[in-house]
Every structure is written in C-alpha cells, then in structure tokens.
Motif scaffolding. Structure first.
Motif, PDB file in Angstrom:
ATOM      1  N   HIS A   1     -89.076  52.764 -31.027  1.00 35.12           N
ATOM      2  CA  HIS A   1     -90.554  52.917 -30.228  1.00 35.12           C
ATOM      3  C   HIS A   1     -90.346  53.173 -28.414  1.00 35.12           C
ATOM      4  O   HIS A   1     -90.620  53.929 -27.826  1.00 35.12           O
ATOM      5  N   LEU A   2     -89.182  52.117 -28.079  1.00 40.52           N
ATOM      6  CA  LEU A   2     -89.033  52.450 -26.642  1.00 40.52           C
ATOM      7  C   LEU A   2     -88.205  53.794 -26.187  1.00 40.52           C
ATOM      8  O   LEU A   2     -88.378  54.353 -25.248  1.00 40.52           O
ATOM      9  N   ARG A   3     -87.410  54.149 -27.266  1.00 42.82           N
ATOM     10  CA  ARG A   3     -86.762  55.241 -27.048  1.00 42.82           C
ATOM     11  C   ARG A   3     -87.637  56.553 -27.132  1.00 42.82           C
ATOM     12  O   ARG A   3     -87.375  57.472 -26.420  1.00 42.82           O
ATOM     13  N   TYR A   4     -88.613  56.565 -28.128  1.00 36.92           N
ATOM     14  CA  TYR A   4     -89.514  57.562 -28.196  1.00 36.92           C
ATOM     15  C   TYR A   4     -90.125  57.823 -26.810  1.00 36.92           C
ATOM     16  O   TYR A   4     -90.439  58.855 -26.334  1.00 36.92           O
ATOM     17  N   ALA A   5     -90.787  56.660 -26.140  1.00 36.40           N
ATOM     18  CA  ALA A   5     -91.298  56.823 -24.893  1.00 36.40           C
ATOM     19  C   ALA A   5     -90.535  57.287 -23.841  1.00 36.40           C
ATOM     20  O   ALA A   5     -91.014  58.154 -23.022  1.00 36.40           O
TER      21      ALA A   5
ATOM     22  N   PRO B   1     -95.456  63.003 -35.820  1.00 41.01           N
ATOM     23  CA  PRO B   1     -95.017  61.600 -36.052  1.00 41.01           C
ATOM     24  C   PRO B   1     -94.689  61.146 -34.522  1.00 41.01           C
ATOM     25  O   PRO B   1     -95.295  59.986 -34.383  1.00 41.01           O
ATOM     26  N   LEU B   2     -94.089  61.710 -33.735  1.00 40.14           N
ATOM     27  CA  LEU B   2     -93.884  61.260 -32.321  1.00 40.14           C
ATOM     28  C   LEU B   2     -95.371  61.018 -31.677  1.00 40.14           C
ATOM     29  O   LEU B   2     -95.463  59.779 -31.245  1.00 40.14           O
ATOM     30  N   SER B   3     -96.265  61.968 -31.757  1.00 38.56           N
ATOM     31  CA  SER B   3     -97.755  61.730 -31.067  1.00 38.56           C
ATOM     32  C   SER B   3     -98.205  60.444 -31.644  1.00 38.56           C
ATOM     33  O   SER B   3     -98.733  59.647 -31.055  1.00 38.56           O
ATOM     34  N   THR B   4     -98.172  60.458 -33.045  1.00 43.65           N
ATOM     35  CA  THR B   4     -98.672  59.155 -33.639  1.00 43.65           C
ATOM     36  C   THR B   4     -98.154  57.920 -33.326  1.00 43.65           C
ATOM     37  O   THR B   4     -98.892  56.819 -32.936  1.00 43.65           O
ATOM     38  N   GLN B   5     -96.667  57.740 -33.114  1.00 44.44           N
ATOM     39  CA  GLN B   5     -95.984  56.676 -32.451  1.00 44.44           C
ATOM     40  C   GLN B   5     -96.444  56.455 -31.067  1.00 44.44           C
ATOM     41  O   GLN B   5     -96.452  54.998 -30.832  1.00 44.44           O
ATOM     42  N   ILE B   6     -96.668  57.284 -30.386  1.00 44.60           N
ATOM     43  CA  ILE B   6     -96.747  57.069 -28.820  1.00 44.60           C
ATOM     44  C   ILE B   6     -98.229  56.604 -28.676  1.00 44.60           C
ATOM     45  O   ILE B   6     -98.462  55.691 -28.032  1.00 44.60           O
ATOM     46  N   ALA B   7     -99.249  57.052 -29.640  1.00 46.71           N
ATOM     47  CA  ALA B   7    -100.395  56.361 -29.433  1.00 46.71           C
ATOM     48  C   ALA B   7    -100.417  55.039 -30.216  1.00 46.71           C
ATOM     49  O   ALA B   7    -101.408  54.266 -29.531  1.00 46.71           O
ATOM     50  N   ALA B   8     -99.682  54.686 -31.059  1.00 48.56           N
ATOM     51  CA  ALA B   8     -99.686  53.101 -31.485  1.00 48.56           C
ATOM     52  C   ALA B   8     -99.084  52.350 -30.555  1.00 48.56           C
ATOM     53  O   ALA B   8     -99.467  51.224 -30.468  1.00 48.56           O
TER      54      ALA B   8
ATOM     55  N   THR C   1     -95.336  54.032 -16.110  1.00 51.08           N
ATOM     56  CA  THR C   1     -94.023  53.945 -15.228  1.00 51.08           C
ATOM     57  C   THR C   1     -93.377  52.382 -15.230  1.00 51.08           C
ATOM     58  O   THR C   1     -92.303  52.332 -15.493  1.00 51.08           O
ATOM     59  N   ALA C   2     -94.457  51.459 -15.226  1.00 54.79           N
ATOM     60  CA  ALA C   2     -94.196  50.136 -15.445  1.00 54.79           C
ATOM     61  C   ALA C   2     -93.548  49.777 -16.719  1.00 54.79           C
ATOM     62  O   ALA C   2     -92.455  49.176 -16.821  1.00 54.79           O
ATOM     63  N   PHE C   3     -94.012  50.321 -17.572  1.00 51.85           N
ATOM     64  CA  PHE C   3     -93.580  50.075 -18.965  1.00 51.85           C
ATOM     65  C   PHE C   3     -92.028  50.805 -19.104  1.00 51.85           C
ATOM     66  O   PHE C   3     -91.346  50.018 -19.699  1.00 51.85           O
ATOM     67  N   LEU C   4     -91.905  51.825 -18.742  1.00 45.97           N
ATOM     68  CA  LEU C   4     -90.712  52.647 -18.936  1.00 45.97           C
ATOM     69  C   LEU C   4     -89.571  51.999 -18.186  1.00 45.97           C
ATOM     70  O   LEU C   4     -88.503  51.932 -18.777  1.00 45.97           O
ATOM     71  N   ALA C   5     -89.879  51.256 -17.051  1.00 43.58           N
ATOM     72  CA  ALA C   5     -88.943  50.677 -16.194  1.00 43.58           C
ATOM     73  C   ALA C   5     -88.153  49.532 -17.154  1.00 43.58           C
ATOM     74  O   ALA C   5     -87.246  49.199 -17.282  1.00 43.58           O
TER      75      ALA C   5
ATOM     76  N   ARG D   1     -86.422  50.672 -20.380  1.00 46.54           N
ATOM     77  CA  ARG D   1     -84.867  51.013 -19.944  1.00 46.54           C
ATOM     78  C   ARG D   1     -84.161  49.787 -19.997  1.00 46.54           C
ATOM     79  O   ARG D   1     -82.975  49.779 -20.546  1.00 46.54           O
ATOM     80  N   LEU D   2     -84.634  48.734 -19.343  1.00 43.25           N
ATOM     81  CA  LEU D   2     -83.816  47.318 -19.099  1.00 43.25           C
ATOM     82  C   LEU D   2     -83.647  46.901 -20.654  1.00 43.25           C
ATOM     83  O   LEU D   2     -82.459  46.295 -20.866  1.00 43.25           O
ATOM     84  N   ALA D   3     -84.682  46.913 -21.341  1.00 43.41           N
ATOM     85  CA  ALA D   3     -84.656  46.386 -22.471  1.00 43.41           C
ATOM     86  C   ALA D   3     -83.701  46.876 -23.551  1.00 43.41           C
ATOM     87  O   ALA D   3     -82.880  46.643 -24.483  1.00 43.41           O
ATOM     88  N   LEU D   4     -83.645  48.363 -23.513  1.00 43.11           N
ATOM     89  CA  LEU D   4     -82.792  49.094 -24.293  1.00 43.11           C
ATOM     90  C   LEU D   4     -81.376  49.055 -23.890  1.00 43.11           C
ATOM     91  O   LEU D   4     -80.243  48.565 -24.680  1.00 43.11           O
TER      92      LEU D   4
END
Length: 316
Positions: free
Chosen positions: A5-9, A31-38, A62-66, A69-72
């Motif tokens: 899910h993180l990679r999708y975002a 499926p990507l649209s569905t996952q981003i919405a989820a 932006t905060a979530f993506l930062a 990236r760290l989590a991945l």
C-alpha cells in the motif's frame, strides 16, 4: 496497512497519474484507485487531490509519503539485516581460550574469520581450560579452546574436536648449560629449577608431567609458576630456570633463548575446540567453517557435525 500500500501511494505521487502509476506497478488502474481510496479511509484524511492536470499529494499526503518512504526504507534494511544475520555475517562470537592457543592456531583462524566476517563482533577472553569449559556449558561462551578433553558439569552437551597436537619442550636462556643442545633427557630436568604453568591453568599438562616425573615429582612442587607461555619464556631468558611448555612456544623468536626437545618424546593433550551441540547460531557455523578450512587436525568429526547442522538448517 501493508508495504504494498505504501508503494502504491509513492508510485502515484511520483507519476501524478493513476494510469502511469498502475503501469509502473504492473497492475490495472481500477485496483490502484480502489487501494488508494482504501488507504485514505484508513488514514482518515484525503491524501491526493484528483485534478484535470493530474494527481497531487495534499498536505496530509505529503506528510504521509515522507513517513512511507522511511518505513519502506526501514523494512528493506530489516530484510537485508535479517539475511546477513541468517548467513552469520553479523552478530557476536564469544570465545574463551588458553594463552598458548594464541601462538597457533588462533592467529590464522581468527585472522581469516575477521576477513570473512568483518561485521561480527569478537568477544575474546583468555581463561584456563576448566573455566572455559564451565563458561561454555553455562552459555556464557560460544566457543572454548582448551587443552585436553573438557571436564566438569555440562560436558555431555558439548561437541569437542582436536585443533592442534603438541609435545613438551624445554626453553632456557642462552647462558644455561642446556643451551645449544637439540635434546635433553627427561631425568636431567629433575635437578633443575623448573618454570611451568600453574596446574590450575593447564591441569591436563600438570597431570601428565606428574605421571612422567614419578618419584621425582618434588621438582614439580618446587617449580616457579607462571601465568602463560610468554612468562615461561621470559623467566627462562632471565636465567631463572628451565621452562617447560608446548612445542608451539618455538614460534616465539628471541635471541636470548634456546629450545630443547625432551627425550623420551612427551605427547601433550591436544588443543581442543568445544561448542554446545544445540547451538545453531549462524555465526558459530561460519566460524566452524573457517576452523575446518584451517585446522587439519579437526578430521572428519567436525565435517560430520557441520554437515548435520547444514542439513538441519535446510529442513527448517
């Protein structure tokens, strides 16, 4: 939330378009649209603005993506470190050893192990054979190198293999009457001031010498006691007496000492390497591989032990 899910975002933020992001991920756009919405429902915030010009992260996105990236990055690092640990490339090896093993074979073994496993931390402790066995059986060491078969509580759970044969030699200062002789007789030692390791340091050697001296064992009782082979050599060089120790002492090169063989030939108990039979540490396995490659005396027994460990690892 899973790593995918993180990679999708992150892919969507990079490509700013659902179709292009889906193609880069190897999935279809719906499926990507569905996952981003989820993901947005789970986070409780809108992470992307969908506009005619493209898809762009919101402030929350932006905060979530930062953090994503760290989590991945941490997850990738965790997988890499787990693999290195499983291969014995990181971790710790705790070893107890008697001093004479530092003359041979430990320099070659430890030197090659350091080259092969530079990120493994070595915890090295000089100790006598009995203390080394006790610490190993208690789980305080991973490997113990001593002289003679291990003795004491817990030895039934140990695997022990020989890593070095040796025999008794004498060392004297160059001013001593024995200097220049290739060989002296055992009976000649009974009238000499002897220098030797404490019986507690090398109990197997002490017992062997007492048997050999027999009725002349008083010479052993009057011996000057030293802590290690280097002290034996140093005292002999000072003219204190005749030092007795393993032939591997000959590896010490000094101009003020002379080594003599002793007749009859006195075989000393072998240097032995011990480890717990139940220890399946990858670091220990890597160390034993180095021992097997560098110590011819281990014979087939260590080969058999390592083969069984490898078979058990494959089954797991």
């Amino acid at each position: 939330m899973e790593s995918r899910h993180l990679r999708y975002a992150l892919a969507l933020a990079e490509h700013q378009h659902f179709g292009r992001a889906a193609a880069s991920l190897g999935i279809a756009q719906p499926p990507l649209s569905t996952q981003i919405a989820a993901i947005e429902r789970e986070v409780g915030e809108r992470l992307f603005d969908r506009t005619p010009r493209g898809v762009f992260p919101t402030a929350a996105g932006t905060a979530f993506l930062a953090r994503a990236r760290l989590a991945l990055s941490e997850m990738t690092a965790a997988a890499i470190e787990a693999g290195r640990a499983a291969r014995g490339e990181t971790g710790q090896l705790r070893m107890g050893f008697i001093g004479s093993a530092l003359l041979d074979p430990l320099p070659g073994v430890l030197g090659r192990f350091r080259v092969a496993r530079p990120d493994v931390r070595l915890d090295l402790r000089e100790m006598n054979s009995l203390d080394g066995t006790a610490a190993l059986a208690a789980g305080e060491l991973d490997v113990a190198v001593g002289r003679g078969a291990p003795r004491g509580a817990g030895v039934d759970g140990l695997v022990t293999v020989p890593i070095g044969a040796d025999h008794l030699v004498a060392v004297v200062g160059t001013a001593h009457p024995f200097s220049g002789y290739a060989e002296i007789r055992l009976r000649q030692l009974t009238a000499e001031q002897l220098i030797m390791s404490a019986p507690a340091q090398e109990p197997a050697v002490a017992a062997r010498l007492r048997d050999l001296f027999g009725a002349d064992a008083a010479a052993l009782d009057a011996a000057t006691i030293s802590r290690d082979v280097h002290t034996i050599i140093g005292l002999a060089a000072c003219g204190v007496g005749v030092g007795l120790g393993p032939a591997r002492m000959r590896l010490v090169t000094r101009k003020d000492i002379w080594f003599c063989d002793i007749a009859p030939h006195v075989r000393l108990p072998d240097l032995q390497l011990s480890f717990r039979a139940a220890d399946d540490s990858p670091v220990l396995a890597a160390f034993l591989d180095v021992v097997r490659a560098n110590c011819a005396e281990v014979g087939s027994r260590l080969d058999d032990v390592l083969a069984r460990r490898e078979a058990r690892s494959i089954k797991q």
